[in-house]
Design an enzyme around this catalytic site. Structure first.
Site, PDB file in Angstrom:
ATOM      1  NE  ARG A  65       0.160   1.324   3.376  1.00  0.00           N
ATOM      2  CZ  ARG A  65       1.099   2.226   3.584  1.00  0.00           C
ATOM      3  NH1 ARG A  65       2.378   1.878   3.679  1.00  0.00           N
ATOM      4  NH2 ARG A  65       0.808   3.506   3.687  1.00  0.00           N
ATOM      5  N   GLY A  66       0.245   2.390  -0.159  1.00  0.00           N
ATOM      6  CA  GLY A  66       1.025   3.603  -0.364  1.00  0.00           C
ATOM      7  C   GLY A  66       1.130   3.833  -1.867  1.00  0.00           C
ATOM      8  CB  ALA A  67       0.369   6.812  -3.930  1.00  0.00           C
ATOM      9  NE  ARG A 107      -6.139   0.748  -1.842  1.00  0.00           N
ATOM     10  CZ  ARG A 107      -5.532   1.335  -0.804  1.00  0.00           C
ATOM     11  NH1 ARG A 107      -4.226   1.207  -0.636  1.00  0.00           N
ATOM     12  NH2 ARG A 107      -6.221   2.052   0.058  1.00  0.00           N
ATOM     13  CD  GLN A 216      -3.255   2.428   6.765  1.00  0.00           C
ATOM     14  OE1 GLN A 216      -3.873   2.814   7.763  1.00  0.00           O
ATOM     15  NE2 GLN A 216      -3.865   2.180   5.619  1.00  0.00           N
ATOM     16  CG  ASP A 257      -3.142   7.953  -1.589  1.00  0.00           C
ATOM     17  OD1 ASP A 257      -2.991   8.394  -0.437  1.00  0.00           O
ATOM     18  OD2 ASP A 257      -2.876   6.782  -1.906  1.00  0.00           O
ATOM     19  CG  ASN A 267      -2.405  11.477   2.478  1.00  0.00           C
ATOM     20  OD1 ASN A 267      -1.844  10.588   1.824  1.00  0.00           O
ATOM     21  ND2 ASN A 267      -2.098  11.698   3.748  1.00  0.00           N
ATOM     22  CE  LYS A 268      -5.166   5.509   4.379  1.00  0.00           C
ATOM     23  NZ  LYS A 268      -6.155   4.616   3.709  1.00  0.00           N
TER      24      LYS A 268
HETATM   25  O1  MRU Z   1      -4.570   3.083   2.108  1.00  0.00           O
HETATM   26  P1  MRU Z   1      -3.109   3.297   2.023  1.00  0.00           P
HETATM   27  O2  MRU Z   1      -2.345   2.744   3.185  1.00  0.00           O
HETATM   28  O3  MRU Z   1      -2.549   2.853   0.687  1.00  0.00           O
HETATM   29  O4  MRU Z   1      -2.931   4.879   2.077  1.00  0.00           O
HETATM   30  C1  MRU Z   1      -1.649   5.422   1.960  1.00  0.00           C
HETATM   31  C2  MRU Z   1      -1.620   6.887   2.075  1.00  0.00           C
HETATM   32  O5  MRU Z   1      -2.622   7.548   2.197  1.00  0.00           O
HETATM   33  C3  MRU Z   1      -0.255   7.551   1.933  1.00  0.00           C
HETATM   34  O6  MRU Z   1      -0.193   8.712   2.709  1.00  0.00           O
HETATM   35  C4  MRU Z   1      -0.027   7.924   0.464  1.00  0.00           C
HETATM   36  O7  MRU Z   1      -0.288   6.849  -0.377  1.00  0.00           O
HETATM   37  C5  MRU Z   1       1.362   8.388   0.246  1.00  0.00           C
HETATM   38  S1  MRU Z   1       2.552   7.089   0.373  1.00  0.00           S
HETATM   39  C6  MRU Z   1       4.056   7.763   0.022  1.00  0.00           C
END
Ligand code: MRU
Length: 373
Positions: A65-67, A107, A216, A257, A267-268
């Site tokens: 996970r994470g963009a 996603r 997270q 994201d 973002n999250k």
């Molecule tokens: O749902 P996730 O864990 O994929 O969400 C991740 C985030 O929101 C991060 O802040 C974002 O992807 C940036 S990662 C460098």
């Protein structure tokens, strides 16, 4: 024993987390391995992937996970699709198209996914070797982008907080979710600044908001940073207002994201609330992201697709009911923070400050072109 992952010349000794994504073997018979982030921090284990469908499912489940990391994994997923395509009676071009389509649907919010897939779709000729080269190039490039973000962010931190960074007056940063090494091919985006600051000798202290519903911040960021020797304290999401009111936070730093053309940031979930609180307390809010997270086709945050997830993540986390069964829950994975609440965007190309469409355009003018230009 954790593999010590180097983040390059600027702050190489700091990161101590195992690699998020690794390709094992050659292009036609090799496989992908993902660090299973759903089990962290208690279990450090890798899952192996030889086919696209289980990888799509793993991305949905947040194994990776994470963009940026999602984009990198999807790149390798295209290699799997084409290398195994003949077993499903598919020509390479059909196999690539099918793999990319399935991965793209995994996603919806992180634009790095579409960006990486677009790069993979442009590869010619379509064969596993050539595709693996491109997937590895995306992976390696991301490590470099993280490094650049760290350098630009460190400059900004030094400029804005000249009187912080001594052991008796550490720089106090609050971060949300995990925009760390675990979320990228390098040392993270938000954490790139943190690692760069620590490596350059600034005393830094971090607060990680736990990030309900999937934690997270508590599970990943606190684990990642504390292993690197950066003192990181977990706070519940609903404590950040009190923390800022008590004057314990110098700046908020998060990842993204997707960033719209006008600078609105998806973002999250929880980032928007943090930004509102930060504004109220005059605490600057920074967003760190590579050029691959900008979606210049989307004018504002209003049209960024927001992933809705299973309500059970809210009512029954870790298989334990915390609300009565059947209780409805709303579970958007992301929110949108308006550009006006963001002090600066920190990119691999430099910092955008103030955040405006014009300034984004000029900072990204020299960036490589992505899928969304
Ligand atoms: O749902 P996730 O864990 O994929 O969400 C991740 C985030 O929101 C991060 O802040 C974002 O992807 C940036 S990662 C460098």
């Amino acid at each position: 024993m954790f593999h010590e992952r180097s983040c390059g010349r600027v702050y190489n000794p700091v990161m101590k987390v195992p690699p998020t994504i690794r390709w094992v073997g050659n292009a036609s018979a090799g496989h992908l391995e993902l660090l299973d982030q759903t089990q962290l921090p208690t279990v450090v284990a890798y899952l192996q992937f030889t086919e696209v469908s289980p990888l799509v499912e793993a991305i949905r489940r947040l194994v990776v996970r994470g963009a940026p990391a999602i984009g990198i994994a999807a790149g390798y997923g295209c290699v799997l699709g084409v290398s195994r395509g003949h077993e499903h009676g598919l020509q390479p071009s059909e196999a690539l198209a099918q793999a990319a389509q399935a991965l793209n649907a995994s996603r919806p919010t992180a634009v790095n996914l579409a960006w990486a897939l677009e790069r993979m779709r442009r590869v010619k000729p379509i064969n596993p070797e050539r595709l693996l080269r491109e997937a590895m190039a995306i992976h390696e490039e991301d490590a470099g982008l993280c490094r650049e973000i760290g350098e630009h962010g460190l400059g900004l931190l030094r400029e804005m907080f000249p009187d912080r960074g001594e052991p008796e007056r550490p720089l106090r940063l609050l971060t949300h979710c995990n925009a760390g090494a675990l979320a990228t091919g390098g040392c993270g985006t938000a954490t790139a600044l943190i690692y760069a600051a620590a490596e350059s000798g600034l005393a830094v202290e971090v607060f990680a908001s736990e990030t309900r519903p999937l934690w997270q911040g508590a599970r990943l960021t606190a684990w990642e940073l504390n292993q690197a020797g950066i003192q990181t304290t977990v706070v519940c999401d609903n404590m950040v207002g009190a923390l800022m009111a008590a004057g314990h936070v110098d700046a908020v730093i998060v990842g993204a994201d997707r960033i719209a053309a006008n600078g609105d940031v998806a973002n999250k979930i929880g980032t928007y609330g943090l930004a509102v609180i930060a504004k109220h307390h005059s605490v600057p809010m920074f967003v760190a992201a590579p050029y691959s997270t900008f979606d210049r086709k989307i004018e504002s945050g209003r049209t960024i697709p927001i992933e809705q997830r299973d309500p059970l993540e809210v009512t029954r986390p870790a298989s334990h009911w915390i609300a009565a069964p059947q209780t409805p829950a709303w579970n958007p994975a992301f929110d949108v923070t308006p550009a006006a609440l963001i002090h600066a965007l920190i990119t691999d190309q430099g910092t955008v400050q103030p955040v405006s469409g014009e300034n984004i355009k000029s900072i990204l003018a020299a960036a490589p072109h992505g899928a969304r230009d």
